[in-house]
Design a protein around this motif. Structure first.
Motif, mmCIF file in Angstrom:
data_model
loop_
_atom_site.group_PDB
_atom_site.id
_atom_site.type_symbol
_atom_site.label_atom_id
_atom_site.label_comp_id
_atom_site.label_asym_id
_atom_site.label_seq_id
_atom_site.Cartn_x
_atom_site.Cartn_y
_atom_site.Cartn_z
ATOM 1 N N UNK A 234 25.338 1.935 -9.664
ATOM 2 C CA UNK A 234 24.620 2.982 -8.933
ATOM 3 C C UNK A 234 23.334 2.393 -8.362
ATOM 4 N N UNK A 235 23.314 2.226 -7.045
ATOM 5 C CA UNK A 235 22.144 1.698 -6.351
ATOM 6 C C UNK A 235 21.810 2.665 -5.225
ATOM 7 N N UNK A 236 20.566 3.111 -5.178
ATOM 8 C CA UNK A 236 20.175 4.097 -4.175
ATOM 9 C C UNK A 236 18.777 3.782 -3.671
ATOM 10 N N UNK A 237 18.625 3.799 -2.357
ATOM 11 C CA UNK A 237 17.318 3.528 -1.763
ATOM 12 C C UNK A 237 16.382 4.708 -1.990
ATOM 13 N N UNK A 238 15.139 4.396 -2.349
ATOM 14 C CA UNK A 238 14.115 5.421 -2.506
ATOM 15 C C UNK A 238 13.250 5.447 -1.242
ATOM 16 N N UNK A 239 13.470 6.406 -0.336
ATOM 17 C CA UNK A 239 12.660 6.452 0.882
ATOM 18 C C UNK A 239 11.241 6.888 0.577
ATOM 19 N N UNK B 219 0.838 -1.203 0.000
ATOM 20 C CA UNK B 219 0.000 0.000 0.000
ATOM 21 C C UNK B 219 0.870 1.249 0.000
ATOM 22 N N UNK B 220 1.900 1.255 0.832
ATOM 23 C CA UNK B 220 2.798 2.408 0.915
ATOM 24 C C UNK B 220 3.618 2.539 -0.357
ATOM 25 N N UNK B 221 4.080 1.414 -0.888
ATOM 26 C CA UNK B 221 4.874 1.449 -2.113
ATOM 27 C C UNK B 221 4.039 1.976 -3.274
ATOM 28 N N UNK B 222 2.770 1.580 -3.330
ATOM 29 C CA UNK B 222 1.896 2.060 -4.408
ATOM 30 C C UNK B 222 1.721 3.567 -4.342
ATOM 31 N N UNK B 223 1.579 4.118 -3.126
ATOM 32 C CA UNK B 223 1.438 5.563 -2.982
ATOM 33 C C UNK B 223 2.701 6.288 -3.445
ATOM 34 N N UNK B 224 3.872 5.724 -3.101
ATOM 35 C CA UNK B 224 5.131 6.341 -3.538
ATOM 36 C C UNK B 224 5.300 6.232 -5.047
ATOM 37 N N UNK B 225 4.866 5.126 -5.616
ATOM 38 C CA UNK B 225 5.012 4.943 -7.061
ATOM 39 C C UNK B 225 4.210 5.971 -7.850
ATOM 40 N N UNK B 226 3.056 6.371 -7.330
ATOM 41 C CA UNK B 226 2.256 7.379 -8.034
ATOM 42 C C UNK B 226 2.995 8.706 -8.096
ATOM 43 N N UNK B 227 3.662 9.077 -6.994
ATOM 44 C CA UNK B 227 4.444 10.315 -7.006
ATOM 45 C C UNK B 227 5.701 10.175 -7.860
ATOM 46 N N UNK B 228 6.313 8.986 -7.823
ATOM 47 C CA UNK B 228 7.521 8.763 -8.616
ATOM 48 C C UNK B 228 7.234 8.804 -10.109
#
Length: 612
Positions: free
Chosen positions: A428-433, A203-212
């Motif tokens: 290049x690997x970076x965490x997406x908070x 659920x949280x990942x889906x919300x972030x994906x919409x902004x991304x």
């Protein structure tokens, strides 16, 4: 005094929780690598307990310099008698990832006979998405207390403080089956624990994906980045203007009260020329530093900076850098010193070294008073496009863009000059908070503290420089003729160096003084003009620069010179510590000084030719 050590991954809210527990106002940011040193403070609940905040790490196997700092500090803390407890901070919105590291720490802490308390942070994010978390079940499974908290809102802090005081580690031995085993077993255990007791992460990942979809899109993401960066620099003038006017009016009012009350003429001239003319001229620009820090902090805390680093990775790679270099470089916009520390997150030693080359060229807050003074003197305070774009803000954006571009060109040139190539170049690997609402109180306090720290750091230097400048400029004729003073005589010796830039000896003296610290330029110039025009307003330095007859080409040449020259002793000292020798700082100082003079000379002649 006993210690409790805070451990956790980047973006877990660990540093903000540390601020809450201690009452300190350390810098908090939503990007890996911003906290780059160990911090400590007394617990506000019990003064005998010292809390230690370690840099964020993802595991006990370090990949970057920052993680090495955290792991080394944790190993030392586990061996020290005074360390009684480990406070591990997990992000409940990403529970499985946090628990992999937590199980490693629990295993080490059990062998060292240290009690562990887990703070399950980000409970406010779960509430916004209607999700739940079984803290009691996780606590029973691990055999250690698990306290749900929100560092942003303060939820659960009282219970966490009470648990830190009372928990003695009893019960952890019942759950050793979770701690033992290799990395693969721990990952399986973390997955099972997160599935049994954690929230639904999709659920949280889906919300972030919409902004991304907006901020990471190849077209809209680049446009958003440019707009956000422009608004950042435009806000330096628009948001800070009322505060600057208030500071200037307040200083003028205080000067009008204090100066006439001083009976001694010598003391009166000193207070008017050196204190209000020198220090006062510098203090007027502090609100701009506050606004700059506030906006950069907003971008950090919201989680946008990680997205900006991804957007910038491909362009930065063309210049020999990496997306991870973006945050150290942007941190350098506020101050080069934390930017250099943040470069520890760049895994590649060569690209870390190239990042060191770029950071001193970033337009830091120490340059801001100089830029603001020259822009106010030469660029009219007018707007275009129906009032949407201010010319002064546009000029500030331009000079900042010039500094950044120069840094990229330097790294590109240097990266292509050497024959050395990285054999161990990491991908290049970076965490997406997750996107998060910033803690405004913490953000305002952090901006205030940085501005206050800037004053405390620069103020004493400016005071002593302005004192020396005032004494040399005031005597032997008590300020009646600045040109025939001791300072005037010294200035004539160095004037030939600055004549090709259209500058007289007064600006030459101010430039030389600024090699102690860039912001000293404003205080020195304010003192010189204060002596020369003692009957005028003691604060309006920009008007005095205009009245001095400084050519337009010289004004632009000064902007270019300060954008390039390495004029911060503290930055060079930190570079020496990070690089391990004086070779790099000395090379940067000499090379950037010569480059600055050459670029300023070309700028002066080009602008004067265009204006003729």
């Amino acid at each position: 005094m006993t210690s409790a050590v805070l451990v956790g991954s980047p973006n877990s809210g660990k540093s903000l929780l540390f601020n809450r527990l201690t009452g300190l106002n350390q810098k908090v940011a939503n990007f890996p690598g911003v906290t780059v040193d160990t911090l400590s403070g007394q617990s506000r609940k019990q003064a005998s307990v010292r809390l230690v905040d370690l840099p964020g790490a993802y595991s006990l196997d370090s990949l970057s310099g920052e993680e090495a700092v955290a792991i080394d500090a944790l190993q030392r803390a586990l061996q020290e008698e005074e360390t009684e407890k480990i406070l591990f901070v997990v992000d409940v919105t990403r529970l499985e990832k946090s628990l992999v590291f937590a199980l490693q720490v629990l295993s080490r802490a059990r062998r060292a006979d240290k009690a562990v308390v887990i703070a399950a942070n980000m409970m406010d994010s779960l509430g916004r998405h209607g999700l739940s978390f079984d803290a009691t079940g996780l606590s029973a499974a691990l055999g250690v207390p698990v306290v749900p908290v929100s560092a942003r809102t303060g939820e659960g802090l009282g219970q966490l403080e009470e648990t830190l005081l009372t928990h003695d580690g009893v019960g952890a031995s019942a759950a050793t089956r979770w701690y033992d085993g290799g990395d693969a077993e721990r990952r399986q255990c973390a997955e099972k624990l997160a599935r049994d007791f954690g929230p639904r992460g999709d659920v949280i990942i889906a919300a972030a994906n919409r902004a991304d979809a907006l901020f990471l899109h190849s077209v809209s993401g680049a446009l958003c980045f440019l707009v956000i960066m422009y608004l950042l620099f435009q806000s330096i003038f628009t948001w800070s203007a009322p505060l600057m006017d208030a500071v200037e009016a307040g200083l003028s009012w205080v000067a009008g009260l204090v100066v006439p009350m001083i009976g001694n003429t010598l003391a009166q001239d000193f207070v008017s020329d050196a204190l209000f003319g020198g220090l006062g001229a510098f203090l007027v620009f502090v609100p701009q530093i506050f606004v700059l820090t506030l906006v950069v902090g907003l971008l950090e805390d919201s989680g946008y900076l990680s997205r900006a680093a991804v957007i910038c990775h491909r362009p930065l790679k063309l210049f020999g850098l990496t997306g991870r270099s973006f945050v150290p470089m942007l941190s350098g916009v506020a101050c080069a010193i934390p930017g250099i520390y943040a470069a520890r997150t760049v895994e590649s030693p060569r690209r870390r070294w190239l990042t060191y080359l770029a950071i001193p060229l970033m337009p830091c807050s120490a340059r801001l008073p100089v830029y603001a003074l020259l822009i106010a003197a030469f660029i009219p305070a007018e707007t275009v496009l129906g009032g949407l774009v201010g010319l002064q803000g546009l000029a500030m954006f331009g000079i900042y863009l010039f500094g950044i571009t120069t840094g990229l060109l330097v790294t590109s040139l240097v990266s292509r000059m050497g024959a050395q190539r990285e054999l161990d170049e990491a991908p290049f690997v970076l965490e997406m908070p997750p996107y998060r609402i910033p803690s405004w109180l913490s953000l305002l306090r952090s901006s205030w503290d940085r501005s206050r720290h800037f004053i405390y750091r620069a103020g004493p230097v400016i005071f002593w420089v302005t004192l020396v400048v005032w004494v040399l400029g005031y005597f032997p004729n008590r300020g009646e003729d600045l040109g025939s003073s001791w300072l005037g005589q010294l200035g004539r010796w160095i004037e030939p160096v600055f004549t090709p830039l259209g500058l007289d000896w007064t600006y030459g003296v101010a430039i030389l003084a600024s090699f102690l610290a860039r912001e000293v330029f404003v205080g020195t110039l304010g003192t010189l003009f204060g002596i020369e025009g003692a009957d005028d307003d003691v604060i309006s330095l920009a008007e005095r620069v205009q009245a001095s007859g400084l050519p337009l080409g010289s004004g632009f040449a000064l902007l270019v010179f300060f954008a390039i020259a390495a004029q911060c002793i503290s930055t060079l000292a930190v570079l020496r510590r990070e690089s391990g020798s004086w070779r790099l700082p000395v090379q940067l100082f000499v090379a950037y000084s010569l480059l600055a003079y050459g670029a300023a000379f070309l700028t002066f002649n080009l602008v004067e030719w265009l204006a003729s």
